[in-house]
Design an enzyme around this catalytic site. Structure first.
Site, PDB file in Angstrom:
ATOM      1  CE  LYS A  28      -4.087  -1.946   2.061  1.00 42.55           C
ATOM      2  NZ  LYS A  28      -4.384  -2.635   0.816  1.00 42.55           N
ATOM      3  CB  SER A  29       4.451   1.781   0.085  1.00 43.89           C
ATOM      4  OG  SER A  29       4.698   1.168   1.314  1.00 43.89           O
ATOM      5  CB  THR A  74       8.918  -4.475   2.354  1.00 43.67           C
ATOM      6  OG1 THR A  74       8.138  -5.277   3.309  1.00 43.67           O
ATOM      7  CG2 THR A  74       8.447  -4.634   0.999  1.00 43.67           C
ATOM      8  CE  LYS A  78      10.711  -4.127   6.742  1.00 41.37           C
ATOM      9  NZ  LYS A  78       9.731  -4.126   7.602  1.00 41.37           N
ATOM     10  CG  ASN A  99      11.518   1.015   7.248  1.00 39.49           C
ATOM     11  OD1 ASN A  99      12.247   1.560   7.973  1.00 39.49           O
ATOM     12  ND2 ASN A  99      10.113   1.605   7.585  1.00 39.49           N
ATOM     13  CB  ALA A 143       7.811  -8.193  12.678  1.00 40.12           C
ATOM     14  NE  ARG A 164       6.559 -21.415  16.440  1.00 37.50           N
ATOM     15  CZ  ARG A 164       6.093 -21.309  15.059  1.00 37.50           C
ATOM     16  NH1 ARG A 164       4.862 -21.866  14.923  1.00 37.50           N
ATOM     17  NH2 ARG A 164       6.884 -20.777  14.251  1.00 37.50           N
ATOM     18  CB  SER A 167      16.927 -20.310  22.243  1.00 36.79           C
ATOM     19  OG  SER A 167      16.058 -20.466  20.739  1.00 36.79           O
ATOM     20  N   GLY A 252      -2.411  -2.925  12.949  1.00 32.89           N
ATOM     21  CA  GLY A 252      -1.313  -2.133  12.471  1.00 32.89           C
ATOM     22  C   GLY A 252      -1.361  -1.366  11.305  1.00 32.89           C
TER      23      GLY A 252
HETATM   24  P1  ATR Z   1       8.847 -11.719  10.676  1.00 28.49           P
HETATM   25  O1  ATR Z   1       9.950 -10.762   9.736  1.00 28.49           O
HETATM   26  O2  ATR Z   1       7.334 -11.168  10.115  1.00 28.49           O
HETATM   27  O3  ATR Z   1       8.971 -11.276  12.251  1.00 28.49           O
HETATM   28  P2  ATR Z   1      10.119 -13.976  11.013  1.00 28.49           P
HETATM   29  O4  ATR Z   1      11.451 -13.400  11.273  1.00 28.49           O
HETATM   30  O5  ATR Z   1      10.022 -15.393  10.415  1.00 28.49           O
HETATM   31  O6  ATR Z   1       9.202 -13.075  10.417  1.00 28.49           O
HETATM   32  O7  ATR Z   1       9.452 -14.227  12.408  1.00 28.49           O
HETATM   33  C1  ATR Z   1       8.104 -14.881  12.740  1.00 28.49           C
HETATM   34  C2  ATR Z   1       7.899 -14.770  14.256  1.00 28.49           C
HETATM   35  O8  ATR Z   1       6.545 -15.404  14.136  1.00 28.49           O
HETATM   36  C3  ATR Z   1       8.629 -15.822  15.025  1.00 28.49           C
HETATM   37  O9  ATR Z   1       8.886 -15.344  16.268  1.00 28.49           O
HETATM   38  C4  ATR Z   1       7.775 -16.925  14.726  1.00 28.49           C
HETATM   39  O10 ATR Z   1       8.035 -17.964  15.900  1.00 28.49           O
HETATM   40  P3  ATR Z   1       9.299 -19.049  15.917  1.00 28.49           P
HETATM   41  O11 ATR Z   1      10.568 -18.235  16.035  1.00 28.49           O
HETATM   42  O12 ATR Z   1       9.134 -19.964  16.828  1.00 28.49           O
HETATM   43  O13 ATR Z   1       9.317 -19.355  14.559  1.00 28.49           O
HETATM   44  C5  ATR Z   1       6.408 -16.299  15.092  1.00 28.49           C
HETATM   45  N1  ATR Z   1       5.467 -17.203  14.632  1.00 28.49           N
HETATM   46  C6  ATR Z   1       4.997 -17.519  13.498  1.00 28.49           C
HETATM   47  N2  ATR Z   1       4.006 -18.437  13.239  1.00 28.49           N
HETATM   48  C7  ATR Z   1       3.604 -18.713  14.761  1.00 28.49           C
HETATM   49  C8  ATR Z   1       2.624 -19.452  15.383  1.00 28.49           C
HETATM   50  N3  ATR Z   1       1.746 -19.909  14.704  1.00 28.49           N
HETATM   51  N4  ATR Z   1       2.575 -19.471  16.543  1.00 28.49           N
HETATM   52  C9  ATR Z   1       3.627 -18.759  17.359  1.00 28.49           C
HETATM   53  N5  ATR Z   1       4.675 -18.060  16.727  1.00 28.49           N
HETATM   54  C10 ATR Z   1       4.598 -17.982  15.416  1.00 28.49           C
END
Ligand code: ATR
Length: 289
Positions: A28-29, A74, A78, A99, A143, A164, A167, A252
């Site tokens: 949408k930018s 994007t 990034k 960004n 993000a 999730r 670490s 957002g």
């Molecule tokens: P982005 O750049 O959009 O942040 P990313 O770097 O791949 O994408 O990170 C996605 C985040 O969403 C991670 O924290 C991921 O958790 P993991 O590190 O355990 O993979 C989290 N995430 C994505 N789908 C999820 C889900 N269904 N439940 C919980 N966490 C989720």
């Protein structure tokens, strides 16, 4: 080497800007920057460009050699934008991602306006108090990395990151360790039973309208819940928040417009008003649903 020194003729028409990403079709930018330009009486071009992964650096440098005035970057570029720049703001450096690229005398400058956009939307547009609040951030990906420094600068009382994959949350907490605000990283279940004033969903789960793994937390009386993604209908996380009687819930869309406004300001020195742009985008989103 400055971007002007890198040879090649400046042949782009007028003030040319773009967003580079892959995919980019749904960006949408262009619409947002066109609205800003109309509002401020600026004549400029802003395009969305899909860039192939092996051509990212050369396409960026070529764009500025040809007279481009500014880029938004994007997913998935990034981090590479940050690495490519000659100078990097502290927000972009801590996030390890940018960004927004700005051509300057000293070379290409990288900035990360995502977190500034989020804070602006929460504090100025939504009127949420951030200072002194106990904040929970869910997710530990790109993000989230982009929003932590501006959030800490708002002097939240405590910042807990859950993910999730615990670490990754721990790693982020260490990276953003600072003398003013306690930052902790752990698994979602580790904060079960705790109470928060601000909950931000930064996982990519909302992109597929899934609910991420969430801790069994309590929301304080004036708890605000924010999902970094936006959609025509409330996301699964927003519904979860409303079901727990959150005081305020937002998506957002405002952050998207605010990060764009920050970019516009960095490029052109003028800050566009954002409220009308946000409401127009919201109306278009609802009409398309
Ligand atoms: P982005 O750049 O959009 O942040 P990313 O770097 O791949 O994408 O990170 C996605 C985040 O969403 C991670 O924290 C991921 O958790 P993991 O590190 O355990 O993979 C989290 N995430 C994505 N789908 C999820 C889900 N269904 N439940 C919980 N966490 C989720």
């Amino acid at each position: 080497m400055t971007v002007q020194d890198r040879g090649q003729q400046a042949d782009l028409p007028g003030d040319t800007y773009a967003v580079f990403g892959n995919p980019i079709k749904h960006s949408k930018s262009p619409q947002i920057h066109k609205a800003f330009a109309q509002q401020l009486g600026d004549a400029l071009t802003y395009r969305a460009v899909r860039v192939e992964s092996d051509a990212f650096e050369s396409t960026v440098l070529g764009f500025f050699q040809r007279g481009g005035r500014g880029l938004n970057i994007t997913v998935p570029f990034k981090e590479r934008a940050c690495a490519l720049a000659d100078t990097v703001s502290s927000a972009a450096e801590q996030a390890g991602a940018a960004n927004c690229l700005v051509p300057r005398e000293a070379g290409l400058h990288a900035e990360n306006t995502d977190g500034l956009g989020l804070v602006k939307d929460m504090a100025a547009n939504l009127g949420w108090q951030l200072q002194g609040r106990r904040a929970l951030v869910i997710g530990a990906g790109g993000a989230v990395r982009g929003i932590l420094q501006p959030l800490l600068q708002e002097r939240v009382a405590e910042l807990i990151i859950v993910n999730r994959t615990a670490s990754r949350a721990l790693e982020l907490a260490q990276r953003f360790d600072n003398p003013s605000t306690a930052v902790r990283g752990c698994a979602p279940a580790d904060v079960d039973g705790e109470t928060f004033d601000l909950v931000i969903n930064g996982t990519s789960a909302s992109l597929s309208d899934d609910l991420p793994e969430l801790p069994d937390i309590k929301l304080s009386a004036r708890c605000c819940c924010y999902d970094l993604v936006y959609a025509a209908a409330p996301t699964a996380f927003m519904q979860w928040s409303a079901a727990r009687a959150a005081w305020a819930v937002a998506d957002g869309l405002g952050m998207l417009v605010e990060q764009a406004a920050e970019s516009y300001y960095l490029w052109r020195g003028q800050r566009p008003a954002t409220d009308g742009v946000i409401s127009d985008l919201r109306a278009a989103l609802l009409a398309s649903a």
